[in-house]
Structures are given as C-alpha cells and as structure tokens.
Design an enzyme around this catalytic site. Structure first.
Site, PDB file in Angstrom:
ATOM      1  N   HIS A   1      18.107 -40.580  -6.745  1.00 57.21           N
ATOM      2  CA  HIS A   1      18.488 -40.167  -5.466  1.00 57.21           C
ATOM      3  C   HIS A   1      17.223 -39.610  -4.838  1.00 57.21           C
ATOM      4  O   HIS A   1      16.874 -38.562  -4.935  1.00 57.21           O
ATOM      5  CB  HIS A   1      19.680 -39.508  -5.101  1.00 57.21           C
ATOM      6  CG  HIS A   1      20.153 -39.130  -3.974  1.00 57.21           C
ATOM      7  ND1 HIS A   1      21.536 -39.524  -3.512  1.00 57.21           N
ATOM      8  CD2 HIS A   1      19.416 -38.900  -2.684  1.00 57.21           C
ATOM      9  CE1 HIS A   1      21.489 -39.231  -2.043  1.00 57.21           C
ATOM     10  NE2 HIS A   1      20.404 -38.904  -1.857  1.00 57.21           N
TER      11      HIS A   1
ATOM     12  N   HIS B   1      15.034 -39.711  -0.943  1.00 57.85           N
ATOM     13  CA  HIS B   1      14.398 -40.324   0.465  1.00 57.85           C
ATOM     14  C   HIS B   1      12.940 -40.110   0.568  1.00 57.85           C
ATOM     15  O   HIS B   1      12.402 -39.385   0.315  1.00 57.85           O
ATOM     16  CB  HIS B   1      14.950 -39.477   1.387  1.00 57.85           C
ATOM     17  CG  HIS B   1      16.602 -39.324   1.259  1.00 57.85           C
ATOM     18  ND1 HIS B   1      17.397 -39.974   2.265  1.00 57.85           N
ATOM     19  CD2 HIS B   1      17.190 -38.386   0.718  1.00 57.85           C
ATOM     20  CE1 HIS B   1      18.598 -39.732   1.780  1.00 57.85           C
ATOM     21  NE2 HIS B   1      18.369 -38.835   1.070  1.00 57.85           N
TER      22      HIS B   1
ATOM     23  N   LYS C   1      24.960 -48.242  -0.639  1.00 61.04           N
ATOM     24  CA  LYS C   1      25.249 -46.732  -0.351  1.00 61.04           C
ATOM     25  C   LYS C   1      26.332 -46.768   0.939  1.00 61.04           C
ATOM     26  O   LYS C   1      26.294 -47.307   1.937  1.00 61.04           O
ATOM     27  CB  LYS C   1      23.675 -46.129   0.272  1.00 61.04           C
ATOM     28  CG  LYS C   1      23.876 -44.741   0.880  1.00 61.04           C
ATOM     29  CD  LYS C   1      24.048 -43.893  -0.231  1.00 61.04           C
ATOM     30  CE  LYS C   1      24.211 -42.535   0.279  1.00 61.04           C
ATOM     31  NZ  LYS C   1      23.770 -41.211  -0.482  1.00 61.04           N
TER      32      LYS C   1
ATOM     33  N   HIS D   1      27.877 -40.845  -0.382  1.00 63.45           N
ATOM     34  CA  HIS D   1      27.678 -39.486   0.154  1.00 63.45           C
ATOM     35  C   HIS D   1      29.071 -38.719   0.457  1.00 63.45           C
ATOM     36  O   HIS D   1      29.869 -39.100   1.322  1.00 63.45           O
ATOM     37  CB  HIS D   1      26.959 -39.400   1.478  1.00 63.45           C
ATOM     38  CG  HIS D   1      26.657 -37.984   2.101  1.00 63.45           C
ATOM     39  ND1 HIS D   1      25.436 -37.276   1.964  1.00 63.45           N
ATOM     40  CD2 HIS D   1      27.556 -37.096   2.583  1.00 63.45           C
ATOM     41  CE1 HIS D   1      25.555 -36.317   2.523  1.00 63.45           C
ATOM     42  NE2 HIS D   1      26.858 -36.136   3.009  1.00 63.45           N
TER      43      HIS D   1
ATOM     44  N   HIS E   1      24.917 -36.083  -5.228  1.00 61.81           N
ATOM     45  CA  HIS E   1      24.383 -34.658  -5.033  1.00 61.81           C
ATOM     46  C   HIS E   1      25.921 -34.183  -5.036  1.00 61.81           C
ATOM     47  O   HIS E   1      25.998 -33.330  -3.977  1.00 61.81           O
ATOM     48  CB  HIS E   1      23.539 -34.533  -3.929  1.00 61.81           C
ATOM     49  CG  HIS E   1      24.046 -35.429  -2.521  1.00 61.81           C
ATOM     50  ND1 HIS E   1      25.322 -35.663  -2.078  1.00 61.81           N
ATOM     51  CD2 HIS E   1      23.273 -36.462  -1.665  1.00 61.81           C
ATOM     52  CE1 HIS E   1      24.987 -36.464  -1.097  1.00 61.81           C
ATOM     53  NE2 HIS E   1      23.867 -36.702  -1.078  1.00 61.81           N
TER      54      HIS E   1
ATOM     55  N   ASP F   1      17.684 -35.810  -4.554  1.00 65.31           N
ATOM     56  CA  ASP F   1      17.956 -35.899  -3.085  1.00 65.31           C
ATOM     57  C   ASP F   1      16.876 -35.111  -2.378  1.00 65.31           C
ATOM     58  O   ASP F   1      16.897 -34.546  -1.453  1.00 65.31           O
ATOM     59  CB  ASP F   1      19.169 -34.983  -2.816  1.00 65.31           C
ATOM     60  CG  ASP F   1      19.766 -35.443  -1.425  1.00 65.31           C
ATOM     61  OD1 ASP F   1      19.229 -36.298  -0.555  1.00 65.31           O
ATOM     62  OD2 ASP F   1      20.508 -34.522  -0.745  1.00 65.31           O
TER      63      ASP F   1
END
Ligand code: NCD
Ligand code: ZN
Length: 348
Positions: free
Chosen positions: A16, A18, A102, A139, A177, A251
């Site tokens: 995970h 970004h 996602k 999420h 997460h 994350d």
C-alpha cells in the site's frame, strides 16, 4: 571490534503506497524502490486511475521516474467509481494491468470525492470481482459524518464489511491499514485467503497521544487516525504472533508541507524513507524477529497468489538518521520521524 548484528530476509513488498505524480513522484519513488521489490500503487490521484489507459500511462510515469538501476515493479490498482464497468475491470485484471481494485467510500480520505456513496451501488462489480478472484482493497472507514472519527473503522466493520462478506463470501478482501483491536479480531476470524489486512509502521509505533505531544503534530495526522494505546497494542500483538492474516503496507502518503501545515491540513504520513527500518525496530522490540520475513515478504504474495521474491535485503543494526526534509523545487515534504535516529539501517 564486535560484529554488528545483521538480518537478511527475502526482499519485501509494500502492499500500500501513494507515490503521487509529477515532481513529487520523481522525488519520492526512489525511497520505495530501495527497500521493496513490488509495491501496490494507490490510484487516488487528483485525477484518479479509473481505467486501463490511465493505469498504463501512470505505470510508465512511475517507471520513468526511477533514476537508478532497479528491478522495482509497480502493481497497479483501479479506483472504483459509480461508473466503473465490470468489462473494464475484467479486461484489466486478465491483461495484468490491474492486480486489484480499490474501494474508497466517498469523502472518506484524500481524493475520495469520486468514490462510492453506497456500497450496494456496486454489487455487480463486487460479484464480477468475486467471480474472477480479483482482490478488493478497502479503506475501511464509515463515511457517515455523524460517526465519531475514532469509531469509523469499527463501525465500518459492523455496518459495511460484515454484510459485504455475507453477500460475497469468496471475494478476496484486504482491509487496509487497520488501526483497531476490533479489526484485528474481525480479520483473524476469517480464512486468510479471503480476508487479510495490512498494518502501517506508524500505527505500530504510535498512538493518539503522540499526535498531541508538546502541541498538535500535523505530520502525525493520517487516516484512519491514530487510535488509543490499547488498539496500538492489539496491532503489535497481531504482528508479533506471526499471524498470516497480516502483512506489510506502509501507507506512505506524501503531502507538501504547506498542505500539512494549513488550516485544512491533509491526512497522510510520508514514511517511505524509513518504513522498513521502522518495522524491524518494532519487531525487535516485540522480540518477534523470527516472524519479520513472513510479515514483510511472504504473507502478502501468498494472499495475492504471486511468487515470493528471490532477491534478498540485509538490514544491519547501525544508527540511521532520517532526513529532515526532501525538496520539491522551492517546496518541501517532511518525512515521518524527520531528523530522528533509528537503530537499524539497510546494508548497501
Ligand atoms: C492517504 C493519502 O494522502 O492519499 N492519506 C492517509 O492519511 N493515509 C489516503 C489514505 O490512504 O487514506
Ligand atoms: Zn493510503
């Protein structure tokens, strides 16, 4: 001189991350690529990655941003919107353009405005994903604004995840997460082929008190928000037992400092420069180094039915000072634990 303690493990994957786009992407990608062989790339750009064409182009931009000789592989995901079609997902999955999709509920976190208002609106998509064994990354926070921010994960499990699992019991789900005891207990009850969870370094190392130590600390604000100590302990317990349901997902979520230090400061912690070193610090504290490799390098690929990496990395017990900032032109990004020293480094 005494020998430094070292530990060699199969090269890990980060399930995970970004990495953003443009100038930020160019500056941050090397940190993920140095530790990890593969990484699941989150699709929540300002213009989200909602189809195969965008995904292929984004993947190329990521690969072109890596300036050193690297075998790093970005694993792409599709951002689910009310307009996603089963055809696009199925095509993307079979062509290996997407490894997963996602789910962001609308307005639940950064760039989730194009997300899903009501999970029942995408039952046809979830049915298709179950049929083709395409993993759903979630999420897991209930976006109902009347729910207390500290309860959004546990409410999500009760109100949304449990009914979803009842309807699609063979859908492969990763609850991402996770931050609560409730999530640990819920995930453990299920077959790890159908429900697993990632855990971040910051949720293992910190609890909500840390966010307010000596004053409010915007760089520790992320979503799901840090929870109280008993929840942190439940996460630590989960990884220290070597349970196969749990694996590495940092994350890492870089934001320009000016957007963190703002009256509407954005959620996200940029931990890529130290994530693996933070994890080993925690596993050592827990006396659980024997489970470190499974958490970093085995449980994830086993869930995704992907091969386990063949390369290795060696970590050495030697001080490592985390950089203070990275410059993005005249702007900057402040990493997690900036300026602090960890006791583990990567052997080069
Ligand atoms: C992430 C981001 O900034 O994109 N922020 C965060 O606090 N974790 C989004 C997310 O994963 O929720
Ligand atoms: Zn994220």
């Amino acid at each position: 001189m005494t020998e430094l303690k070292t530990i060699t493990i199969i090269k890990p994957d980060d399930w995970h991350v970004h990495v953003r786009d443009g100038k930020i992407l160019e500056k941050v990608i090397k940190y993920t690529a140095q530790f990890y062989k593969r990484a699941i790339i989150m699709p929540n750009l300002e213009d989200p990655i909602t189809n195969c064409v965008k995904s292929l182009a984004y993947r190329n931009r990521i690969l072109n941003s890596i300036k050193f000789n690297s075998t790093f592989q970005p694993l792409m995901t599709c951002y689910l919107t009310p307009f996603t079609t089963s055809k696009e997902l199925e095509y993307g999955f079979y062509k290996k353009i997407f490894v997963a999709a996602k789910l962001y509920l609308k307005s639940s976190t950064t760039n989730s405005e194009n997300g899903i208002k009501n999970i029942n609106d995408i039952n046809h998509i979830l049915q298709c994903m179950e049929d083709i064994s395409m993993p759903l990354l979630i999420h897991g926070e209930d976006n109902d604004k009347n729910i207390d921010i500290y309860d959004r994960e546990s409410e999500f499990i009760k109100n949304i995840l449990e009914p979803l699992r009842k309807k699609f019991s063979k859908l492969k789900i990763i609850l991402e997460h996770i931050t609560t005891k409730d999530a640990v207990e819920y995930v453990k009850k299920h077959d790890e082929q159908y429900l697993s969870a990632t855990i971040t370094p910051h949720h293992l190392m910190l609890n909500r008190n840390d966010m307010f130590l000596k004053g409010i600390q915007p760089h520790l604000y992320c979503l799901p928000i840090l929870k109280k100590r008993t929840h942190q302990q439940a996460l630590r317990q989960a990884v220290s037992n070597g349970d196969k349901h749990f694996f590495l997902g940092s994350d890492t979520a870089p934001h320009l400092n000016k957007n963190k230090i703002h009256c509407f400061g954005r959620p996200g912690i940029f931990n890529a420069p130290s994530s693996l070193l933070c994890y080993i610090t925690v596993f050592e504290e827990l006396n659980a180094l024997k489970h470190f490799q499974a958490f970093c390098s085995e449980n994830g690929p086993n869930f995704y039915n992907m091969p386990i990496n063949t390369e290795t990395v060696t970590l050495v017990k030697k001080p490592f000072k985390i950089l203070n900032k990275i410059n993005i032109g005249k702007k900057k990004i402040i990493p997690f634990l900036s300026g602090k020293t960890l006791h583990w480094s990567m052997k080069t």
